[in-house]
Design a protein around this motif. Structure first.
Motif, PDB file in Angstrom:
ATOM      1  N   UNK A 122       0.853  -1.188   0.000  1.00 33.12           N
ATOM      2  CA  UNK A 122       0.000   0.000   0.000  1.00 33.12           C
ATOM      3  C   UNK A 122       0.882   1.228   0.000  1.00 33.12           C
ATOM      4  N   UNK A 123       0.324   2.362  -0.429  1.00 31.25           N
ATOM      5  CA  UNK A 123       1.029   3.641  -0.415  1.00 31.25           C
ATOM      6  C   UNK A 123       0.069   4.749  -0.046  1.00 31.25           C
ATOM      7  N   UNK A 124       0.584   5.756   0.688  1.00 26.88           N
ATOM      8  CA  UNK A 124      -0.279   6.862   1.118  1.00 26.88           C
ATOM      9  C   UNK A 124      -0.415   7.931   0.053  1.00 26.88           C
ATOM     10  N   UNK A 125       0.347   7.851  -1.010  1.00 26.54           N
ATOM     11  CA  UNK A 125       0.322   8.865  -2.045  1.00 26.54           C
ATOM     12  C   UNK A 125      -0.633   8.410  -3.128  1.00 26.54           C
ATOM     13  N   UNK A 126      -1.737   9.140  -3.281  1.00 27.92           N
ATOM     14  CA  UNK A 126      -2.776   8.735  -4.236  1.00 27.92           C
ATOM     15  C   UNK A 126      -2.264   8.730  -5.662  1.00 27.92           C
ATOM     16  N   UNK A 127      -1.362   9.611  -5.946  1.00 27.22           N
ATOM     17  CA  UNK A 127      -0.859   9.711  -7.316  1.00 27.22           C
ATOM     18  C   UNK A 127       0.140   8.614  -7.625  1.00 27.22           C
ATOM     19  N   UNK A 128       0.512   7.856  -6.645  1.00 28.79           N
ATOM     20  CA  UNK A 128       1.537   6.835  -6.859  1.00 28.79           C
ATOM     21  C   UNK A 128       0.992   5.435  -6.576  1.00 28.79           C
ATOM     22  N   UNK A 129      -0.328   5.234  -6.825  1.00 28.99           N
ATOM     23  CA  UNK A 129      -0.949   3.940  -6.556  1.00 28.99           C
ATOM     24  C   UNK A 129      -0.456   2.858  -7.524  1.00 28.99           C
ATOM     25  N   UNK A 130       0.167   3.275  -8.583  1.00 23.72           N
ATOM     26  CA  UNK A 130       0.624   2.317  -9.575  1.00 23.72           C
ATOM     27  C   UNK A 130       1.782   1.464  -9.083  1.00 23.72           C
ATOM     28  N   UNK A 131       2.446   1.880  -7.984  1.00 28.53           N
ATOM     29  CA  UNK A 131       3.590   1.115  -7.502  1.00 28.53           C
ATOM     30  C   UNK A 131       3.148  -0.089  -6.670  1.00 28.53           C
ATOM     31  N   UNK A 132       1.848  -0.160  -6.325  1.00 25.74           N
ATOM     32  CA  UNK A 132       1.376  -1.270  -5.504  1.00 25.74           C
ATOM     33  C   UNK A 132       1.534  -2.560  -6.311  1.00 25.74           C
ATOM     34  N   UNK A 133       2.115  -3.522  -5.663  1.00 25.39           N
ATOM     35  CA  UNK A 133       2.366  -4.796  -6.300  1.00 25.39           C
ATOM     36  C   UNK A 133       3.756  -4.906  -6.873  1.00 25.39           C
ATOM     37  N   UNK A 134       4.417  -3.780  -7.078  1.00 25.96           N
ATOM     38  CA  UNK A 134       5.789  -3.810  -7.584  1.00 25.96           C
ATOM     39  C   UNK A 134       6.759  -3.897  -6.397  1.00 25.96           C
ATOM     40  N   UNK A 135       7.960  -4.248  -6.721  1.00 24.10           N
ATOM     41  CA  UNK A 135       8.955  -4.367  -5.669  1.00 24.10           C
ATOM     42  C   UNK A 135       9.680  -3.038  -5.442  1.00 24.10           C
ATOM     43  N   UNK A 136       9.965  -2.803  -4.170  1.00 25.92           N
ATOM     44  CA  UNK A 136      10.754  -1.615  -3.768  1.00 25.92           C
ATOM     45  C   UNK A 136      12.171  -2.084  -3.493  1.00 25.92           C
ATOM     46  N   UNK A 137      13.082  -1.664  -4.295  1.00 26.85           N
ATOM     47  CA  UNK A 137      14.473  -2.140  -4.197  1.00 26.85           C
ATOM     48  C   UNK A 137      15.400  -1.156  -3.491  1.00 26.85           C
ATOM     49  N   UNK A 138      14.857  -0.180  -2.794  1.00 29.25           N
ATOM     50  CA  UNK A 138      15.697   0.786  -2.097  1.00 29.25           C
ATOM     51  C   UNK A 138      16.593   0.076  -1.083  1.00 29.25           C
ATOM     52  N   UNK A 139      17.760   0.560  -0.915  1.00 31.17           N
ATOM     53  CA  UNK A 139      18.723  -0.052   0.003  1.00 31.17           C
ATOM     54  C   UNK A 139      18.176  -0.107   1.414  1.00 31.17           C
ATOM     55  N   UNK A 140      17.489   0.963   1.801  1.00 32.16           N
ATOM     56  CA  UNK A 140      16.960   1.015   3.156  1.00 32.16           C
ATOM     57  C   UNK A 140      15.889  -0.079   3.352  1.00 32.16           C
ATOM     58  N   UNK A 141      15.093  -0.302   2.308  1.00 31.55           N
ATOM     59  CA  UNK A 141      14.050  -1.338   2.399  1.00 31.55           C
ATOM     60  C   UNK A 141      14.700  -2.707   2.535  1.00 31.55           C
ATOM     61  N   UNK A 142      15.700  -2.934   1.750  1.00 33.45           N
ATOM     62  CA  UNK A 142      16.411  -4.218   1.788  1.00 33.45           C
ATOM     63  C   UNK A 142      16.997  -4.440   3.180  1.00 33.45           C
ATOM     64  N   UNK A 143      17.600  -3.405   3.734  1.00 33.87           N
ATOM     65  CA  UNK A 143      18.189  -3.537   5.065  1.00 33.87           C
ATOM     66  C   UNK A 143      17.107  -3.796   6.100  1.00 33.87           C
ATOM     67  N   UNK A 144      15.942  -3.103   5.971  1.00 33.73           N
ATOM     68  CA  UNK A 144      14.860  -3.306   6.932  1.00 33.73           C
ATOM     69  C   UNK A 144      14.319  -4.728   6.859  1.00 33.73           C
ATOM     70  N   UNK A 145      14.192  -5.279   5.647  1.00 39.85           N
ATOM     71  CA  UNK A 145      13.705  -6.652   5.486  1.00 39.85           C
ATOM     72  C   UNK A 145      14.679  -7.653   6.081  1.00 39.85           C
ATOM     73  N   UNK A 146      15.901  -7.223   6.236  1.00 39.68           N
ATOM     74  CA  UNK A 146      16.904  -8.083   6.857  1.00 39.68           C
ATOM     75  C   UNK A 146      16.875  -7.963   8.374  1.00 39.68           C
ATOM     76  N   UNK A 147      15.950  -7.090   8.896  1.00 39.44           N
ATOM     77  CA  UNK A 147      15.814  -6.943  10.342  1.00 39.44           C
ATOM     78  C   UNK A 147      16.606  -5.809  10.930  1.00 39.44           C
ATOM     79  N   UNK A 148      17.257  -5.021  10.072  1.00 48.88           N
ATOM     80  CA  UNK A 148      18.032  -3.866  10.569  1.00 48.88           C
ATOM     81  C   UNK A 148      17.073  -2.728  10.824  1.00 48.88           C
ATOM     82  N   UNK A 149      17.109  -2.158  12.038  1.00 52.41           N
ATOM     83  CA  UNK A 149      16.100  -1.176  12.432  1.00 52.41           C
ATOM     84  C   UNK A 149      16.466   0.248  12.006  1.00 52.41           C
ATOM     85  N   UNK A 150      17.709   0.605  12.110  1.00 50.66           N
ATOM     86  CA  UNK A 150      18.102   1.994  11.791  1.00 50.66           C
ATOM     87  C   UNK A 150      18.475   2.096  10.331  1.00 50.66           C
ATOM     88  N   UNK A 151      17.516   2.535   9.543  1.00 51.72           N
ATOM     89  CA  UNK A 151      17.737   2.708   8.112  1.00 51.72           C
ATOM     90  C   UNK A 151      17.158   4.056   7.699  1.00 51.72           C
TER      91      UNK A 151
END
Length: 611
Positions: free
Chosen positions: A108-137
């Motif tokens: 989900x996304x809070x930006x109405x104009x950016x609803x097209x990203x739902x379902x796509x992958x977010x490859x940002x480094x910070x996201x990757x680190x968070x998915x690895x359990x790292x809290x400070x990103x």
């Protein structure tokens, strides 16, 4: 130029210093304040967004668990509720919130104009680190449109397993807008502070510079010789004390200059009225001071003399030099002036001027006119020589005749009588000479007694003419006594005035040829003076001898005067007798035309005459 001087003034320097101090202080305060404020705002912003992301992660965790437990039909419903929940509670201004699954898909996304990203992958480094359990990103960056943004990614799941991630991207424009507004306020405050500082600097610096300007104006006035004004004292601070000190110094300086002017005028008066000439030179030997007497002696003009070398001023003659006491040098010089027959004898004494720390700083030359002394010394030498000559001649004659008598002439009565008569005549001549000398000595030393009594002028002159009647008849010389009617009796020493008249008439007879004439005339040119003149038409006196006719032993025709029995002291004695009576005597003569001797005698006041 006035503007340039203003920028170089102390007042402008003080203003610039004040402004620079305030500017530096404001800049340092501003930098510290902005930096601190920026750090504080960023820290608050990051903390706020971090708290939001953490809170969102906790809330989303329950939805993520429900999504995993339910079947596929309920999954869509759960995502819709999650989307509404995020949009309703966690919407941020100028930002976007994404919920990421454990696989990296955007749920989900809070930006109405950016609803097209739902379902796509977010490859940002910070996201990757968070998915690895790292809290400070978190990361700050500037977007392509120049917007400063912050990315925060938080893992979802309180256990070991990470259920997903919360991805938050937020604009930092509000923070930097706030900083810009504060910078503008600070810049405006700085400008206002600088303006007030400049104004206060002008006011405060004027309290310092105005007294200094007043001191400068007064110093200029003092340099121009104006001591009437005083510096106005504005206060008792250091500048006020300086003003008091300046006024005190000005008073002392005025007193010192006044004393200096008095000393200068006194010295100038002394130099101007000195009987001796004075010439001062600098250390290069050039004339810097010359007084009036020196200009008279040297016959020079001050305008052309100043700056002239002393050697050139005194001439190139080689004088006799001797050293006097104190190391002074003394020289004798002769100066010949136009229109004067005799040279001017000058004694020049040189004295060095010494200056402390410099040594010899110049020379003072003192010029003494010793012409009178030289003439007096010459007269003394001539007097001794004349007396010696006058005495030696009769003594030699007497000695010769005595030796002749001793050698046998005494045995011949006729010859012996002649020798004795000649010796007697020479002895009488010496007695007359000594008597005249003694009389002159008494007159010179004011020891001669002048016994005044009332005398009839006409009677005195006629008796004088009668005493010479025999000599006048022998030489066939006529004599006339002419007394003006206004001539009255006069108080005088009859014997001594008779001696004057006898001397003058005797000289007139000696130098007047046979058939000549002598005139004695008495008149009163004014009420207080009797004038008596003895005039002849004899051989006269050459012009060159007139100036010395009253000198002792001076004879115009020495051979004739001595043969006539004269000592050469008659006119000198006559002059001294007339001077002792308070009168004057003068002689006028022209060669071949005759001679006129005139002397005056003062009439005593009536009360003295009555006595």
């Amino acid at each position: 130029m006035k503007g340039v001087r203003f920028f170089q003034s102390i007042q402008m320097k003080l203003i610039i210093i004040y402004v620079l101090l305030i500017l530096i202080a404001m800049q340092m305060i501003g930098v510290y304040f902005i930096k601190t404020l920026e750090d504080s705002l960023k820290s608050d912003f990051v903390k706020n967004r971090d708290d939001q992301a953490l809170l969102l992660a906790q809330w989303v965790e329950s939805y993520m668990i429900g999504t995993l437990d339910n079947n596929a039909e309920n999954n869509k419903e759960s995502l819709d509720r999650l989307n509404k929940f995020v949009n309703s509670l966690f919407t941020i201004s100028k930002g976007e919130i994404q919920v990421i699954s454990e696989t990296g898909e955007v749920l989900t996304t809070s930006l109405a104009s950016n609803q097209g990203v739902i379902g796509s992958k977010n490859t940002q480094t910070e996201v990757t680190r968070a998915l690895q359990g790292i809290k400070d990103n978190q990361r700050m960056f500037t977007d392509l449109d120049g917007t400063r943004k912050m990315i925060i990614a938080k893992p979802i799941g309180s256990g070991v397993k990470v259920l997903g991630a919360v991805y938050l991207i937020s604009s930092m424009d509000d923070v930097y807008n706030t900083l810009n507004r504060i910078n503008q306020f600070l810049f405006s405050g700085t400008l206002i502070a600088l303006a007030l500082t400049a104004l206060l600097g002008v006011l405060l610096s004027s309290t310092i510079t105005n007294p200094i300007k007043a001191l400068t104006r007064q110093a200029t006035a003092v340099a121009e010789g104006r001591f009437d004004e005083k510096v106005q004292i504005m206060g008792q601070d250091e500048i006020g004390q300086l003003g008091n000190t300046f006024n005190f110094m000005m008073e002392r300086l005025r007193e010192a200059l006044s004393l200096n002017e008095e000393e200068k005028e006194r010295l100038a008066s002394i130099l101007s009225n000195m009987n001796d000439g004075l010439v001062a030179t600098d250390d290069h030997g050039r004339v810097i001071v010359i007084n009036r007497r020196a200009k008279q002696i040297l016959q020079v003009n001050e305008d052309t003399t100043l700056g002239m070398p002393l050697s050139e001023l005194l001439g190139s003659q080689e004088p006799m030099t001797r050293t006097e006491g104190g190391g002074n040098l003394s020289t004798m010089m002769e100066f010949f002036h136009e229109g004067e027959e005799e040279p001017l004898h000058v004694k020049v004494t040189y004295t060095n001027i010494y200056s402390k720390g410099k040594g010899a700083a110049g020379t003072i030359a003192v010029l003494q006119d010793v012409t009178g002394q030289e003439k007096l010394e010459q007269s003394r030498r001539e007097f001794v020589a004349n007396v010696s000559h006058e005495l030696r001649t009769p003594l030699t004659t007497i000695k010769s005749y005595l030796e002749a008598l001793e050698d046998g002439a005494l045995e011949e009565p006729q010859l012996a009588g002649k020798f004795v008569s000649v010796a007697r005549g020479e002895t009488e001549r010496m007695i007359r000479l000594v008597t005249d000398l003694l009389q002159l000595s008494r007159l010179d030393s004011k020891q001669a007694i002048i016994s005044k009594d009332t005398a009839d002028v006409t009677e005195m002159l006629e008796e004088t003419a009668d005493r010479f009647s025999f000599q006048l008849e022998q030489r066939m010389i006529g004599i006339t006594v002419d007394v003006d009617p206004e001539v009255d009796e006069i108080t005088l020493d009859r014997d001594r005035i008779d001696q004057v008249l006898d001397n003058l008439i005797s000289n007139a007879i000696k130098y007047t040829p046979e058939g000549g004439h002598i005139r004695i005339h008495a008149r009163r040119p004014d009420a207080a003076v009797l004038e008596i003149s003895v005039q002849d038409n004899g051989i006269g006196i050459p012009k060159k001898d007139l100036s010395r006719i009253f000198d002792r032993f001076y004879r115009v025709d020495k051979a004739r005067s001595r043969s006539a029995g004269g000592t050469g002291l008659g006119l000198s004695i006559a002059r001294e007798i007339v001077k002792a009576h308070g009168g004057t005597i003068q002689l006028e003569s022209e060669l071949g035309q005759g001679t006129r001797v005139t002397f005056t005698l003062p009439y005593l006041p009536e009360e003295e005459v009555a006595l």
